[in-house]
Write a protein that holds these residues in place. Structure first.
Motif: not given
Length: 241
Positions: A50-55
């Motif tokens: 989730r963090a990667f896709l949000a970044l």
């Protein structure tokens, strides 16, 4: 709680191969393996994904990848520096936009030109030396063609428009390095008139990027907190034995 690759993939519209690729790239922490060699993930991996896709929307795929790789190797300081660099680039992009907007605001309508002209008549028209036009050409402001018979510079109608605009901006105190990107934008837009729409889209993209950076920061902060909590909890973590 153990998750299969397909569980992570389905929750984010990805393929299971994409999830495996993200793990191999260091975007996700290493997964544990069953006795039969199958990967098993945990909520920590879901949080990392989730963090990667949000970044990605705010920082781009390459920088988002580097940020996650740094976090997963416990180099949080490196990750934060990458984020700072992205914000610095956004600030610079905003400054460029503001400079272009100010320059466009200083422009007056330029009459539509027809035909072409040579350097001599054009320089006399503007009251500048031919050497000045050649200097502007070297700086990338204009790109006249050459007459195949004489080798003289030939300024098309679009070139004359660019010269007139450059002349206006130079009188307004703008530097050559400030004028060149503006004229490039005007050429890309097909004239001054469509440029306002382009600037509006540019502003909207920068605003969207700013909002995306906020979302990415929140998701990354949540992942960092989860990693800390997971590390402090005995028996928890990535599921590795």
């Amino acid at each position: 709680m153990q998750l299969r690759p397909v569980d992570l993939a389905r929750g984010h519209g990805l393929s299971t191969q994409a999830v495996r690729n993200y793990e191999a790239a260091g975007i996700l922490p290493p997964a544990a393996r069953t006795p039969h060699g199958y990967r098993t993930y945990t909520p920590l991996h879901a949080q990392a994904l989730r963090a990667f896709l949000a970044l990605v929307p705010g920082h781009g795929h390459q920088t988002a990848t580097s940020i996650m790789q740094a976090v997963n190797r416990d180099a949080t300081g490196d990750a934060l520096r990458l984020i700072d660099d992205s914000h610095a680039q956004l600030i610079e992009d905003r400054r460029t936009l503001h400079a272009v907007e100010a320059a466009v605001g200083d422009l007056v309508p330029v009459p539509q030109e027809r035909g072409s002209t040579f350097v001599g008549p054009l320089s006399r028209r503007l009251g500048i030396r031919p050497a000045t036009l050649r200097k502007w050409e070297r700086a990338g402001l204009v790109h006249p063609q050459r007459d195949p018979q004489t080798g003289y510079r030939v300024y098309s109608a679009a070139d004359v428009r660019d010269v007139l605009l450059a002349h206006q901006l130079r009188r307004g105190g703008y530097l050559l390095e400030q004028i060149a990107p503006l004229l490039a934008q005007i050429r890309a837009a097909g004239g001054v008139a469509p440029l306002e729409s382009m600037l509006h889209d540019w502003r909207a993209r920068l605003s969207s990027r700013s909002r995306a950076m906020l979302s990415g920061a929140a998701a990354l902060d949540a992942y960092l907190r989860t990693r800390t909590d997971d590390r402090d909890a005995p028996g928890a973590g990535t599921g590795r034995p």
